[in-house]
Design an enzyme around this catalytic site. Structure first.
Site, PDB file in Angstrom:
ATOM      1  N   GLU A  65      95.548  63.478  31.781  1.00  0.00           N
ATOM      2  CA  GLU A  65      96.716  63.925  31.041  1.00  0.00           C
ATOM      3  C   GLU A  65      97.283  65.215  31.636  1.00  0.00           C
ATOM      4  O   GLU A  65      98.505  65.366  31.785  1.00  0.00           O
ATOM      5  CB  GLU A  65      96.358  64.134  29.566  1.00  0.00           C
ATOM      6  CG  GLU A  65      95.877  62.878  28.858  1.00  0.00           C
ATOM      7  CD  GLU A  65      94.365  62.703  28.920  1.00  0.00           C
ATOM      8  OE1 GLU A  65      93.804  62.078  28.013  1.00  0.00           O
ATOM      9  OE2 GLU A  65      93.731  63.209  29.890  1.00  0.00           O
ATOM     10  N   CYS A 100      92.914  68.030  26.055  1.00  0.00           N
ATOM     11  CA  CYS A 100      94.114  67.323  26.511  1.00  0.00           C
ATOM     12  C   CYS A 100      95.051  67.004  25.346  1.00  0.00           C
ATOM     13  O   CYS A 100      96.270  66.968  25.532  1.00  0.00           O
ATOM     14  CB  CYS A 100      93.717  66.038  27.224  1.00  0.00           C
ATOM     15  SG  CYS A 100      92.934  66.324  28.834  1.00  0.00           S
ATOM     16  N   THR A 179      66.244  36.130  49.253  1.00  0.00           N
ATOM     17  CA  THR A 179      66.844  37.392  49.690  1.00  0.00           C
ATOM     18  C   THR A 179      66.446  37.754  51.117  1.00  0.00           C
ATOM     19  O   THR A 179      67.018  38.678  51.694  1.00  0.00           O
ATOM     20  CB  THR A 179      66.421  38.541  48.763  1.00  0.00           C
ATOM     21  OG1 THR A 179      64.988  38.685  48.823  1.00  0.00           O
ATOM     22  CG2 THR A 179      66.837  38.268  47.322  1.00  0.00           C
ATOM     23  N   ALA A 180      65.474  37.057  51.668  1.00  0.00           N
ATOM     24  CA  ALA A 180      65.014  37.330  53.029  1.00  0.00           C
ATOM     25  C   ALA A 180      64.141  36.175  53.478  1.00  0.00           C
ATOM     26  O   ALA A 180      63.690  35.354  52.661  1.00  0.00           O
ATOM     27  CB  ALA A 180      64.228  38.636  53.090  1.00  0.00           C
ATOM     28  N   LEU A 222      71.368  53.732  52.149  1.00  0.00           N
ATOM     29  CA  LEU A 222      71.772  53.654  50.739  1.00  0.00           C
ATOM     30  C   LEU A 222      72.839  54.675  50.356  1.00  0.00           C
ATOM     31  O   LEU A 222      72.961  55.038  49.193  1.00  0.00           O
ATOM     32  CB  LEU A 222      70.553  53.786  49.807  1.00  0.00           C
ATOM     33  CG  LEU A 222      69.511  52.681  49.956  1.00  0.00           C
ATOM     34  CD1 LEU A 222      68.376  52.894  48.966  1.00  0.00           C
ATOM     35  CD2 LEU A 222      70.121  51.306  49.769  1.00  0.00           C
ATOM     36  N   ARG A 225      79.318  54.298  53.014  1.00  0.00           N
ATOM     37  CA  ARG A 225      79.907  54.499  54.332  1.00  0.00           C
ATOM     38  C   ARG A 225      81.119  53.604  54.591  1.00  0.00           C
ATOM     39  O   ARG A 225      82.022  53.996  55.320  1.00  0.00           O
ATOM     40  CB  ARG A 225      78.872  54.200  55.431  1.00  0.00           C
ATOM     41  CG  ARG A 225      77.594  54.995  55.329  1.00  0.00           C
ATOM     42  CD  ARG A 225      76.656  54.714  56.488  1.00  0.00           C
ATOM     43  NE  ARG A 225      76.314  53.299  56.622  1.00  0.00           N
ATOM     44  CZ  ARG A 225      75.433  52.673  55.857  1.00  0.00           C
ATOM     45  NH1 ARG A 225      74.812  53.312  54.884  1.00  0.00           N
ATOM     46  NH2 ARG A 225      75.168  51.397  56.048  1.00  0.00           N
ATOM     47  N   LEU A 333      60.220  45.510  42.348  1.00  0.00           N
ATOM     48  CA  LEU A 333      60.944  46.412  41.458  1.00  0.00           C
ATOM     49  C   LEU A 333      61.995  45.656  40.657  1.00  0.00           C
ATOM     50  O   LEU A 333      62.166  45.899  39.447  1.00  0.00           O
ATOM     51  CB  LEU A 333      61.592  47.536  42.259  1.00  0.00           C
ATOM     52  CG  LEU A 333      62.406  48.569  41.471  1.00  0.00           C
ATOM     53  CD1 LEU A 333      61.612  49.141  40.304  1.00  0.00           C
ATOM     54  CD2 LEU A 333      62.901  49.679  42.395  1.00  0.00           C
TER      55      LEU A 333
END
Length: 396
Positions: A65, A100, A179-180, A222, A225, A333
């Site tokens: 604002e 505001c 995943t792999a 991580l 970029r 995890l």
């Protein structure tokens, strides 16, 4: 919605168009405003003229604002009798910037349209009430535009209401859910468009979480970029035994790093680089004071089954004003977070490949039957090059 913050009149097509324009402005605050919410503001007249626009700046700087009001002054615009469309209720308290709602009153506005009410204790309808007390008409959106306004600040709203960040678990998988490969190789399952999009989701996060296994296997950075950002998320590594190599890329600039270990009953006082949250009154200021000069901080949390307590970690990150926690980790995890019901959203990039034997998305215990399966609902899908992005939330 707080009592007294009633919706007001039905919104017009112009109102909805201006709110969507304000939402686009709010998106420009991603990677800029954390831990403050992302807010956009458009000021104009009912005849369609737009007088000013603004978006929230970095923490401690002007809110949306205030930026719109500055824009109006720079253009020599008279705002008396105008309408402001804002994506989140104007603040009503003195923080690092003035309220505001008072600035909007002083500008002589006649009407304010709010996409979502701010549940923060110092606001939570108070901004709306003060505007109305000053004679300004306030209308509150409902439906899809209100949901979109909440989604852009899902982490802020979740932290304010629950004391913990919104947890988004990101995975890249094959059509058969791997995943792999079995030996751990995973670069790259998905294409460049999906990887750039993954960095855009990292940019949303106040912190990125991974485990030691991922650090040792992939040596990831991580950081953000592949898309522009003013802020880098805090990188959090779960490392029970302190085995993260000093040369690990996740420890390198830019940004800060938090290495989290487990505090066992036999831990010596001199080994406790930070006391566990249960044993101290943690604050963001405490965390900053404890950070090492090299940007790497170490934290000990209570141990559960030999690992740092994940609920305690989320509580700690909430105290540090982390709104969104982005998880990029391995099956162990991921499985622990899912088993404990700590995942609020799945961000899945699915590549049109079949890997056969390989590593799963998460290590989960076997089910007694299909009725026992955790159910999720897809909230959006999108094609990114040859890959598909899926967003899903728990089916409550």
């Amino acid at each position: 919605m707080k009592p007294g913050a009633h919706p007001g009149a039905a919104l017009s097509a112009l109102d909805l168009a201006r709110l969507h324009e304000a939402l686009a402005l709010a998106e420009t605050a991603i990677g800029v405003s954390d831990p403050n919410p992302r807010v956009g503001c458009v000021i104009g007249h009912a005849d369609g003229r737009v007088l000013a626009r603004g978006a929230t700046q970095a923490a401690g700087q002007a809110h949306a604002e205030a930026m719109a009001l500055r824009d109006a002054v720079a253009q020599g615009q008279d705002l008396r009798g105008a309408t402001a469309w804002v994506t989140l209720e104007p603040c009503a308290h003195h923080g690092r910037t003035p309220p505001c709602c008072d600035a909007l009153v002083a500008a002589g506005l006649a009407r304010v349209v709010v996409a979502a009410v701010d549940p923060f204790a110092a606001v939570n309808g108070a901004g709306i009430e003060r505007l109305r007390a000053a004679g300004i008409q306030v209308d509150i959106a409902e439906g899809a535009v209100a949901e979109a306004a909440r989604d852009i600040n899902i982490g802020f709203l979740h932290r304010v209401q629950h004391g913990r960040p919104w947890v988004r678990l990101k995975v890249a998988v094959s059509l058969d859910g791997r995943t792999a490969l079995a030996d751990g190789r995973s670069q790259w399952i998905t294409g460049p468009e999906a990887r750039a999009d993954g960095h855009a989701w990292r940019r949303r996060a106040g912190a990125v979480l991974t485990g030691l296994g991922t650090v040792l296997a992939d040596d990831p950075r991580l950081d953000v970029r592949l898309v522009p950002t003013q802020l880098q998320p805090l990188r959090v590594v779960l490392d029970t035994q302190g085995r993260t190599p000093a040369t690990a890329r996740v420890l390198q600039p830019p940004g800060r790093v938090l290495v989290v270990g487990a505090q066992f009953a036999h831990t010596r006082p001199q080994d406790r680089l930070h006391e566990a949250p249960a044993a101290r009154a943690g604050t963001a200021a405490d965390a900053a004071a404890g950070a090492a000069a090299d940007g790497i901080e170490r934290l000990q949390l209570p141990a559960i089954d030999g690992q740092p307590s994940l609920p305690a970690l989320l509580d700690e990150l909430g105290r540090r004003q982390v709104n969104e926690l982005h998880v990029e980790a391995g099956a162990t995890l991921n499985g622990a977070l899912l088993r404990q019901g700590l995942v609020d959203e799945l961000l899945v990039y699915m590549a049109p490949v079949l890997l056969g034997e390989g590593r799963p998305l998460a290590r989960l215990p076997p089910l007694a039957g299909l009725p026992n399966a955790a159910r999720w609902r897809f909230t959006s899908t999108a094609m990114l090059g040859a890959d598909m992005r899926l967003l899903a939330r728990p089916l409550c």
